[in-house]
Design an enzyme around this catalytic site. Structure first.
Site, PDB file in Angstrom:
ATOM      1  N   GLU A  28    -129.418 114.716  57.883  1.00 13.75           N
ATOM      2  CA  GLU A  28    -130.384 113.730  57.374  1.00 13.75           C
ATOM      3  C   GLU A  28    -130.751 112.741  58.481  1.00 13.75           C
ATOM      4  O   GLU A  28    -131.919 112.418  58.682  1.00 13.75           O
ATOM      5  CB  GLU A  28    -129.768 112.924  56.221  1.00 13.75           C
ATOM      6  N   LYS A  35    -124.947 103.881  53.640  1.00 14.06           N
ATOM      7  CA  LYS A  35    -124.821 103.106  52.405  1.00 14.06           C
ATOM      8  C   LYS A  35    -124.196 103.961  51.317  1.00 14.06           C
ATOM      9  O   LYS A  35    -124.673 105.086  51.137  1.00 14.06           O
ATOM     10  CB  LYS A  35    -126.226 102.649  51.999  1.00 14.06           C
ATOM     11  N   SER A  67    -123.265  96.035  46.700  1.00 10.25           N
ATOM     12  CA  SER A  67    -122.881  95.079  45.658  1.00 10.25           C
ATOM     13  C   SER A  67    -121.479  95.339  45.116  1.00 10.25           C
ATOM     14  O   SER A  67    -120.691  94.402  44.946  1.00 10.25           O
ATOM     15  CB  SER A  67    -123.910  95.114  44.532  1.00 10.25           C
ATOM     16  N   TYR A  76    -123.722  90.729  51.426  1.00 12.05           N
ATOM     17  CA  TYR A  76    -123.942  89.539  50.596  1.00 12.05           C
ATOM     18  C   TYR A  76    -123.057  88.390  51.049  1.00 12.05           C
ATOM     19  O   TYR A  76    -123.234  87.256  50.635  1.00 12.05           O
ATOM     20  CB  TYR A  76    -123.695  89.879  49.120  1.00 12.05           C
ATOM     21  N   LYS A  94    -127.836 107.695  52.412  1.00 14.46           N
ATOM     22  CA  LYS A  94    -127.570 106.907  51.203  1.00 14.46           C
ATOM     23  C   LYS A  94    -126.942 107.841  50.184  1.00 14.46           C
ATOM     24  O   LYS A  94    -127.544 108.847  49.797  1.00 14.46           O
ATOM     25  CB  LYS A  94    -128.870 106.329  50.678  1.00 14.46           C
ATOM     26  N   ARG A 108    -127.739  96.866  40.294  1.00 19.24           N
ATOM     27  CA  ARG A 108    -128.650  97.271  39.222  1.00 19.24           C
ATOM     28  C   ARG A 108    -128.741  96.195  38.161  1.00 19.24           C
ATOM     29  O   ARG A 108    -129.769  96.036  37.521  1.00 19.24           O
ATOM     30  CB  ARG A 108    -128.232  98.640  38.673  1.00 19.24           C
ATOM     31  N   LYS A 157    -128.978 109.663  40.279  1.00 20.97           N
ATOM     32  CA  LYS A 157    -129.896 109.818  41.412  1.00 20.97           C
ATOM     33  C   LYS A 157    -129.492 110.977  42.314  1.00 20.97           C
ATOM     34  O   LYS A 157    -129.857 111.016  43.490  1.00 20.97           O
ATOM     35  CB  LYS A 157    -129.978 108.486  42.178  1.00 20.97           C
TER      36      LYS A 157
HETATM   37  C1  PBG Z   1    -132.302 101.632  45.294  1.00 19.86           C
HETATM   38  C2  PBG Z   1    -131.361 100.639  45.848  1.00 19.86           C
HETATM   39  C3  PBG Z   1    -129.978 100.627  45.610  1.00 19.86           C
HETATM   40  C4  PBG Z   1    -129.468  99.526  46.254  1.00 19.86           C
HETATM   41  C5  PBG Z   1    -130.519  98.892  46.932  1.00 19.86           C
HETATM   42  N1  PBG Z   1    -131.692  99.595  46.672  1.00 19.86           N
HETATM   43  C6  PBG Z   1    -129.154 101.620  44.887  1.00 19.86           C
HETATM   44  C7  PBG Z   1    -129.491 101.953  43.512  1.00 19.86           C
HETATM   45  O1  PBG Z   1    -129.779 101.093  42.667  1.00 19.86           O
HETATM   46  O2  PBG Z   1    -129.434 103.156  43.222  1.00 19.86           O
HETATM   47  C8  PBG Z   1    -128.026  99.130  46.205  1.00 19.86           C
HETATM   48  C9  PBG Z   1    -127.652  97.856  46.847  1.00 19.86           C
HETATM   49  C10 PBG Z   1    -126.334  97.337  46.426  1.00 19.86           C
HETATM   50  O3  PBG Z   1    -125.618  97.940  45.597  1.00 19.86           O
HETATM   51  O4  PBG Z   1    -125.966  96.276  46.935  1.00 19.86           O
HETATM   52  N2  PBG Z   1    -133.413 101.897  46.075  1.00 19.86           N
END
Ligand code: PBG
Length: 343
Positions: free
Chosen positions: A252, A267, A293, A332, A213, A223, A236
């Protein structure tokens, strides 16, 4: 000085001489021959649908940054799970928008067996047992600072977070989750979760590791969806992978497999096709991509403006994951594309 271009220099080779008569366009000449030689296919079996859940009844709240995506109350999430199962979508992944009053420094509400993730899981499994339910054990929907771990003196503390994520994973399994997909990127979480699941009789619950990730700008709309946008201070980068790195992604993934991961995930998706291909070549294990997203919203926004053909861009992006080596995609677009594949 007028230099005349010679279209065909004297003694020029013919195309057949140049290609040795190997003309790749022969197989592209008609729809039937293109279909015959198509190497990769997208089917409904490749789809995992991430959905957002929120407290309340009969709530269907639009998410402005994600046109066509909604926050759903549990009752409507169950309806959508039924629709997904009818379309043949194998699994759903749930993400909660937790009431602000329930968020705190350590994300303690994730340990409530009756929290919204767990209530969603048990409601879906009761009504639609044939669909797979995937839950995330990361703390970010539950913390007052939007980080995936416990924050102490400005540091996301690893080991204490692993304990909490592990306990949450066991509660999620108890609620009926089929796959735990921890997205927090703490060291040692996969092994700790595997041990705890086994110790509690959940040997059959699988782990999909968000193995690679990346710290990414493409998570923006998510978010907004779960309400961490205004909360998150800093970034992060102390726990997600540096998006400049590829060898580290292999390391990883190798570590997570050694700790007991059943499946790997990359991801975001489209900007990381090289990572997907490397992981598949290296490990030959079930490998998934999360088309996040921001990737979804970019296609939707450009399409809404008439700048691209949204449907074609959606299908092309999803097929690209298959070509890169994916066994499936969290997207999605899942219900939309499932509907299209059916028709
Ligand atoms: C965090 C989390 C994220 C997503 C799902 N769980 C990333 C984040 O907010 O840092 C992203 C999913 C998306 O963007 O569709 N645990």
């Amino acid at each position: 000085m007028n230099r005349q271009t010679r279209l065909k220099p004297a003694g020029a080779r013919t195309v057949d001489e140049i290609t040795g008569s190997r003309r790749l366009r022969r197989m592209r000449k008609a729809d039937w021959s293109r279909r015959l030689v198509q190497e990769n296919h997208l089917t409904v079996d490749d789809l995992i649908w991430p959905i957002f859940v929120i407290d309340g009844k009969n709530v269907r709240e639009p998410i402005p940054a994600m046109p066509g995506v909604f926050r759903l109350s549990v009752d409507l999430a169950v309806k959508e799970a039924e629709r997904a199962a009818k379309l043949g979508i194998p699994a759903i992944a749930t993400f909660p928008n937790v009431d602000m009053s329930l968020r705190d420094q350590t994300g303690s509400h994730i340990l409530d067996p009756q929290n919204i993730i767990n209530r969603t899981t048990s409601a879906i499994k009761a009504a639609v047992p044939e669909i797979g339910v995937i839950t995330d054990a990361a703390l970010d929907p539950f913390t007052s600072h939007g980080h995936d771990g416990i924050l102490r003196d400005g540091i996301i503390v690893n080991d204490e977070t692993v304990e909490q994520v592990t306990a949450a994973a066991v509660l999620q399994a108890a609620a009926g989750a089929d796959i735990i997909a921890p997205s927090d990127m703490m060291d040692g979480r996969i092994g700790a979760i595997r041990d705890a699941l086994d110790a509690n009789g959940f040997q059959d619950v699988a782990i999909m590791s968000y193995a690679t990730k990346f710290a990414s700008a493409f998570y923006g709309p998510y978010r907004e969806a779960i309400g961490t946008q205004g909360l998150l201070k800093g970034d992060k980068k102390t726990y997600y992978l540096d998006h400049a790195n590829s060898d580290e992604a292999i390391r990883e993934a190798e570590q997570d497999l050694a700790e007991g991961a059943d499946m790997l995930m990359v991801k975001p998706g489209l900007p990381y096709l090289d990572i997907i291909r490397r992981l598949k070549d290296e490990f030959q294990v079930p490998t998934f991509a999360y088309q996040v997203s921001g990737e979804y919203s970019m296609i939707k926004a450009a399409s809404a403006n008439g700048w691209i053909d949204g449907e074609k861009a959606m299908l092309e992006s999803l097929l690209a994951f298959k070509r890169a080596g994916c066994d499936g995609i969290l997207t999605y677009f899942a219900p939309e594309v499932a509907q299209m594949l059916k028709g």
